[in-house]
Design a protein around this motif. Structure first.
Motif, PDB file in Angstrom:
ATOM      1  N   ILE A   3       0.841  -1.203   0.000  1.00 44.71           N
ATOM      2  CA  ILE A   3       0.000   0.000   0.000  1.00 44.71           C
ATOM      3  C   ILE A   3       0.874   1.251   0.000  1.00 44.71           C
ATOM      4  CG2 ILE A   3      -1.605   1.355   1.412  1.00 44.71           C
ATOM      5  CD1 ILE A   3      -2.890  -1.360   2.203  1.00 44.71           C
ATOM      6  N   ASN A   4       1.950   1.236   0.792  1.00 45.04           N
ATOM      7  CA  ASN A   4       2.846   2.395   0.832  1.00 45.04           C
ATOM      8  C   ASN A   4       3.537   2.618  -0.509  1.00 45.04           C
ATOM      9  OD1 ASN A   4       2.229   3.069   3.443  1.00 45.04           O
ATOM     10  ND2 ASN A   4       3.973   1.999   4.323  1.00 45.04           N
ATOM     11  N   SER A   5       3.843   1.538  -1.225  1.00 38.63           N
ATOM     12  CA  SER A   5       4.503   1.716  -2.521  1.00 38.63           C
ATOM     13  C   SER A   5       3.535   2.263  -3.569  1.00 38.63           C
ATOM     14  CB  SER A   5       5.109   0.401  -2.997  1.00 38.63           C
ATOM     15  OG  SER A   5       4.081  -0.508  -3.338  1.00 38.63           O
ATOM     16  N   MET A   6       2.217   2.029  -3.374  1.00 36.59           N
ATOM     17  CA  MET A   6       1.231   2.549  -4.318  1.00 36.59           C
ATOM     18  C   MET A   6       0.901   4.015  -4.064  1.00 36.59           C
ATOM     19  SD  MET A   6      -1.476  -0.525  -4.943  1.00 36.59           S
ATOM     20  CE  MET A   6      -2.004  -0.629  -3.250  1.00 36.59           C
ATOM     21  N   LYS A   7       1.185   4.486  -2.858  1.00 37.44           N
ATOM     22  CA  LYS A   7       0.885   5.877  -2.543  1.00 37.44           C
ATOM     23  C   LYS A   7       1.713   6.794  -3.426  1.00 37.44           C
ATOM     24  CE  LYS A   7      -0.486   5.708   2.286  1.00 37.44           C
ATOM     25  NZ  LYS A   7      -0.100   6.106   3.637  1.00 37.44           N
ATOM     26  N   LYS A   8       1.114   7.917  -3.748  1.00 37.84           N
ATOM     27  CA  LYS A   8       1.821   8.911  -4.539  1.00 37.84           C
ATOM     28  C   LYS A   8       2.942   9.502  -3.689  1.00 37.84           C
ATOM     29  CE  LYS A   8       0.715  12.814  -7.483  1.00 37.84           C
ATOM     30  NZ  LYS A   8      -0.336  13.741  -7.890  1.00 37.84           N
ATOM     31  N   LYS A   9       4.110   9.488  -4.237  1.00 41.45           N
ATOM     32  CA  LYS A   9       5.257  10.039  -3.511  1.00 41.45           C
ATOM     33  C   LYS A   9       5.117  11.558  -3.460  1.00 41.45           C
ATOM     34  CE  LYS A   9       7.973   6.225  -3.655  1.00 41.45           C
ATOM     35  NZ  LYS A   9       8.211   5.419  -2.591  1.00 41.45           N
ATOM     36  N   GLU A  10       5.176  12.074  -2.250  1.00 42.52           N
ATOM     37  CA  GLU A  10       5.115  13.522  -2.090  1.00 42.52           C
ATOM     38  C   GLU A  10       6.496  14.102  -2.314  1.00 42.52           C
ATOM     39  OE1 GLU A  10       3.409  14.757   1.576  1.00 42.52           O
ATOM     40  OE2 GLU A  10       1.755  13.343   1.427  1.00 42.52           O
ATOM     41  N   GLU A  11       6.531  15.137  -3.122  1.00 41.34           N
ATOM     42  CA  GLU A  11       7.807  15.788  -3.345  1.00 41.34           C
ATOM     43  C   GLU A  11       8.125  16.650  -2.138  1.00 41.34           C
ATOM     44  OE1 GLU A  11       8.260  17.723  -7.073  1.00 41.34           O
ATOM     45  OE2 GLU A  11       7.106  16.196  -8.115  1.00 41.34           O
ATOM     46  N   PRO A  12       9.368  16.624  -1.714  1.00 41.68           N
ATOM     47  CA  PRO A  12       9.710  17.451  -0.546  1.00 41.68           C
ATOM     48  C   PRO A  12       9.520  18.927  -0.861  1.00 41.68           C
ATOM     49  CG  PRO A  12      11.685  16.535  -1.563  1.00 41.68           C
ATOM     50  CD  PRO A  12      10.501  15.919  -2.255  1.00 41.68           C
ATOM     51  N   ALA A  13       9.074  19.630   0.150  1.00 41.55           N
ATOM     52  CA  ALA A  13       8.870  21.072  -0.010  1.00 41.55           C
ATOM     53  C   ALA A  13      10.212  21.729  -0.298  1.00 41.55           C
ATOM     54  CB  ALA A  13       8.255  21.649   1.253  1.00 41.55           C
ATOM     55  N   PRO A  14      10.197  22.733  -1.152  1.00 42.33           N
ATOM     56  CA  PRO A  14      11.466  23.401  -1.434  1.00 42.33           C
ATOM     57  C   PRO A  14      12.025  24.024  -0.154  1.00 42.33           C
ATOM     58  CG  PRO A  14       9.624  24.631  -2.368  1.00 42.33           C
ATOM     59  CD  PRO A  14       9.080  23.336  -1.849  1.00 42.33           C
ATOM     60  N   ALA A  15      13.310  23.952  -0.046  1.00 39.06           N
ATOM     61  CA  ALA A  15      13.951  24.485   1.148  1.00 39.06           C
ATOM     62  C   ALA A  15      13.726  25.989   1.235  1.00 39.06           C
ATOM     63  CB  ALA A  15      15.450  24.179   1.117  1.00 39.06           C
ATOM     64  N   ALA A  16      13.414  26.416   2.424  1.00 34.95           N
ATOM     65  CA  ALA A  16      13.205  27.848   2.634  1.00 34.95           C
ATOM     66  C   ALA A  16      14.534  28.562   2.415  1.00 34.95           C
ATOM     67  CB  ALA A  16      12.692  28.095   4.041  1.00 34.95           C
ATOM     68  N   PRO A  17      14.459  29.733   1.799  1.00 34.35           N
ATOM     69  CA  PRO A  17      15.724  30.447   1.589  1.00 34.35           C
ATOM     70  C   PRO A  17      16.377  30.738   2.936  1.00 34.35           C
ATOM     71  CG  PRO A  17      13.838  31.853   1.068  1.00 34.35           C
ATOM     72  CD  PRO A  17      13.309  30.476   1.337  1.00 34.35           C
ATOM     73  N   ALA A  18      17.626  30.446   2.965  1.00 35.09           N
ATOM     74  CA  ALA A  18      18.362  30.645   4.217  1.00 35.09           C
ATOM     75  C   ALA A  18      18.446  32.137   4.517  1.00 35.09           C
ATOM     76  CB  ALA A  18      19.755  30.049   4.105  1.00 35.09           C
ATOM     77  N   GLY A  19      18.040  32.488   5.703  1.00 33.89           N
ATOM     78  CA  GLY A  19      18.101  33.883   6.118  1.00 33.89           C
ATOM     79  C   GLY A  19      19.521  34.242   6.517  1.00 33.89           C
ATOM     80  N   PRO A  20      19.684  35.457   6.872  1.00 31.34           N
ATOM     81  CA  PRO A  20      21.028  35.873   7.281  1.00 31.34           C
ATOM     82  C   PRO A  20      21.458  35.148   8.556  1.00 31.34           C
ATOM     83  CG  PRO A  20      19.425  37.640   7.637  1.00 31.34           C
ATOM     84  CD  PRO A  20      18.722  36.526   6.936  1.00 31.34           C
ATOM     85  N   THR A  21      22.726  34.898   8.639  1.00 30.47           N
ATOM     86  CA  THR A  21      23.242  34.218   9.823  1.00 30.47           C
ATOM     87  C   THR A  21      23.260  35.198  10.993  1.00 30.47           C
ATOM     88  OG1 THR A  21      25.513  34.829   9.339  1.00 30.47           O
ATOM     89  CG2 THR A  21      24.722  32.739   8.398  1.00 30.47           C
ATOM     90  N   GLN A  22      23.530  34.651  12.145  1.00 30.47           N
ATOM     91  CA  GLN A  22      23.562  35.478  13.352  1.00 30.47           C
ATOM     92  C   GLN A  22      24.660  36.540  13.244  1.00 30.47           C
ATOM     93  OE1 GLN A  22      24.101  33.215  16.920  1.00 30.47           O
ATOM     94  NE2 GLN A  22      23.777  34.950  18.258  1.00 30.47           N
ATOM     95  N   GLU A  23      25.774  36.158  12.659  1.00 28.38           N
ATOM     96  CA  GLU A  23      26.881  37.108  12.514  1.00 28.38           C
ATOM     97  C   GLU A  23      26.501  38.247  11.567  1.00 28.38           C
ATOM     98  OE1 GLU A  23      29.936  34.521  11.159  1.00 28.38           O
ATOM     99  OE2 GLU A  23      30.381  33.763  13.158  1.00 28.38           O
TER     100      GLU A  23
END
Length: 125
Positions: free
Chosen positions: A93-113
């Protein structure tokens, strides 16, 4: 709040309805699995294996002091067969399920520095 309105709220909540649907579907699925094991797997695989081992009726095996270890062994084998069949069914059943595409990675914000550098520059102005 009256008892009737509290009861209505309880019944109308998604959790209670989801649980009810899950129990009903689980019972129906259990009937399918039991039929598959009892009517297909056992006659096709388990009975010939028991005949080959010359133990055609495993549940009748017992010791001299009346311990029915055959019933216990039959229950263990039945559990293992049912667990394996459920594993295979869930895997299918799990192999028949539609594979969900991973959400696009959120743009990395500025670092703490970088943030601290921006704050420092703003304070200098």
């Amino acid at each position: 709040m009256g008892m009737v309105s509290e009861f209505k709220d309880f019944i109308a909540k998604g959790n209670a309805m989801d649980l009810a649907v899950g129990v009903i579907i689980g019972a129906a699925f259990g009937a399918i699995v039991n039929s598959l094991v009892a009517d297909v797997i056992t006659p096709a695989l388990l009975n010939p294996a028991l005949k080959a081992a010359q133990v055609e009726n495993l549940a009748d095996l017992k010791t001299d002091n009346g311990i029915l270890y055959g019933k216990f062994l039959a229950a263990v084998i039945s559990f293992l067969v049912i667990a394996f069949v459920i594993f295979i069914m869930v895997k299918a059943i799990n192999s028949m399920k539609k594979k969900e595409e991973p959400a696009p990675a959120a743009p990395a914000g500025p670092t703490q520095e970088e943030l601290l550098t921006q704050i420092r520059d703003l304070l200098k102005k």
